[in-house]
Design a protein around this motif. Structure first.
Motif, PDB file in Angstrom:
ATOM      1  N   ILE A   9     -90.275  25.529  -2.834  1.00  0.00           N
ATOM      2  CA  ILE A   9     -91.384  26.273  -3.432  1.00  0.00           C
ATOM      3  C   ILE A   9     -91.539  25.803  -4.868  1.00  0.00           C
ATOM      4  CG2 ILE A   9     -92.221  28.555  -4.106  1.00  0.00           C
ATOM      5  CD1 ILE A   9     -92.149  28.195  -1.073  1.00  0.00           C
ATOM      6  N   GLN A  10     -92.747  25.414  -5.232  1.00  0.00           N
ATOM      7  CA  GLN A  10     -93.034  24.964  -6.592  1.00  0.00           C
ATOM      8  C   GLN A  10     -93.328  26.175  -7.471  1.00  0.00           C
ATOM      9  OE1 GLN A  10     -96.024  21.922  -6.860  1.00  0.00           O
ATOM     10  NE2 GLN A  10     -96.161  22.078  -9.069  1.00  0.00           N
ATOM     11  N   ILE A  11     -92.681  26.247  -8.616  1.00  0.00           N
ATOM     12  CA  ILE A  11     -92.907  27.310  -9.595  1.00  0.00           C
ATOM     13  C   ILE A  11     -93.831  26.758 -10.675  1.00  0.00           C
ATOM     14  CG2 ILE A  11     -91.842  28.880 -11.252  1.00  0.00           C
ATOM     15  CD1 ILE A  11     -91.012  29.360  -8.308  1.00  0.00           C
ATOM     16  N   GLN A  24     -95.684  36.944  -3.565  1.00  0.00           N
ATOM     17  CA  GLN A  24     -95.711  36.485  -4.966  1.00  0.00           C
ATOM     18  C   GLN A  24     -95.385  35.004  -5.143  1.00  0.00           C
ATOM     19  OE1 GLN A  24     -94.107  39.724  -4.313  1.00  0.00           O
ATOM     20  NE2 GLN A  24     -96.255  40.287  -4.522  1.00  0.00           N
ATOM     21  N   THR A  25     -95.454  34.215  -4.074  1.00  0.00           N
ATOM     22  CA  THR A  25     -95.298  32.772  -4.213  1.00  0.00           C
ATOM     23  C   THR A  25     -96.460  32.227  -5.043  1.00  0.00           C
ATOM     24  OG1 THR A  25     -94.120  32.554  -2.116  1.00  0.00           O
ATOM     25  CG2 THR A  25     -95.239  30.592  -2.920  1.00  0.00           C
ATOM     26  N   HIS A  26     -96.166  31.369  -5.997  1.00  0.00           N
ATOM     27  CA  HIS A  26     -97.213  30.781  -6.841  1.00  0.00           C
ATOM     28  C   HIS A  26     -98.158  29.929  -5.999  1.00  0.00           C
ATOM     29  CE1 HIS A  26     -94.861  31.075 -10.901  1.00  0.00           C
ATOM     30  NE2 HIS A  26     -94.981  32.229 -10.294  1.00  0.00           N
ATOM     31  N   CYS A  76     -99.519  30.452   3.341  1.00  0.00           N
ATOM     32  CA  CYS A  76     -98.510  30.525   2.296  1.00  0.00           C
ATOM     33  C   CYS A  76     -97.176  30.016   2.832  1.00  0.00           C
ATOM     34  CB  CYS A  76     -98.377  31.969   1.833  1.00  0.00           C
ATOM     35  SG  CYS A  76     -97.066  32.230   0.618  1.00  0.00           S
ATOM     36  N   ASN A  77     -96.522  29.142   2.068  1.00  0.00           N
ATOM     37  CA  ASN A  77     -95.200  28.643   2.463  1.00  0.00           C
ATOM     38  C   ASN A  77     -94.114  29.695   2.295  1.00  0.00           C
ATOM     39  OD1 ASN A  77     -96.068  26.132   3.262  1.00  0.00           O
ATOM     40  ND2 ASN A  77     -95.545  25.132   1.339  1.00  0.00           N
ATOM     41  N   SER A 112    -100.333  36.822 -11.512  1.00  0.00           N
ATOM     42  CA  SER A 112     -98.922  36.839 -11.852  1.00  0.00           C
ATOM     43  C   SER A 112     -98.646  37.901 -12.907  1.00  0.00           C
ATOM     44  CB  SER A 112     -98.467  35.464 -12.347  1.00  0.00           C
ATOM     45  OG  SER A 112     -99.187  35.125 -13.520  1.00  0.00           O
ATOM     46  N   ARG A 113     -97.394  38.307 -13.029  1.00  0.00           N
ATOM     47  CA  ARG A 113     -97.020  39.377 -13.961  1.00  0.00           C
ATOM     48  C   ARG A 113     -97.342  39.069 -15.408  1.00  0.00           C
ATOM     49  NH1 ARG A 113     -91.424  39.911 -11.349  1.00  0.00           N
ATOM     50  NH2 ARG A 113     -91.997  40.910  -9.418  1.00  0.00           N
TER      51      ARG A 113
END
Length: 117
Positions: A9-11, A24-26, A76-77, A112-113
């Protein structure tokens, strides 16, 4: 991204990031939005120039109000929910700008938060 059977997963770094509503995955930077005037299965949708952390279904032809397109659903991954689709090919000359872009349904995304107005 998948390497040797492992899912990575890429952040994304920054403040204005769209995430999957469910896990919440980017997904994308806010700056990647091309248009907010698209409609998906559940209502309002955004057209993005690029997204991350999604998998593609097998491409298929679909009829849209704007004509026939070859599209692949994107999921979504992180949680495997279908988020929208990727335009692979447009058959109308005035629609070719969509090729390679992604439609993500607004109902499937969250900010995002760290989002700042």
């Amino acid at each position: 991204r998948v390497e040797m059977g492992r899912l990575y997963i890429q952040i994304l770094n920054g403040e204005r990031i769209w995430t999957c509503k469910h896990c919440q995955t980017h997904l994308a930077y806010h700056e990647e939005i091309i248009s907010k005037s698209f409609t998906g299965r559940s209502g309002k949708a955004y057209l993005f120039s690029s997204v991350v952390n999604v998998g593609l279904s097998k491409a298929e032809d679909r009829e849209f109000i704007t004509g026939r397109h070859t599209v692949s659903d994107i999921q979504c991954n992180g949680c495997r929910n279908v988020l929208g689709w990727k335009y692979e090919k447009a058959f109308e000359d005035d629609q070719t700008y969509k090729e390679g872009t992604f439609v993500v349904e607004k109902a499937m995304m969250a900010k995002s938060r760290g989002w700042q107005s």
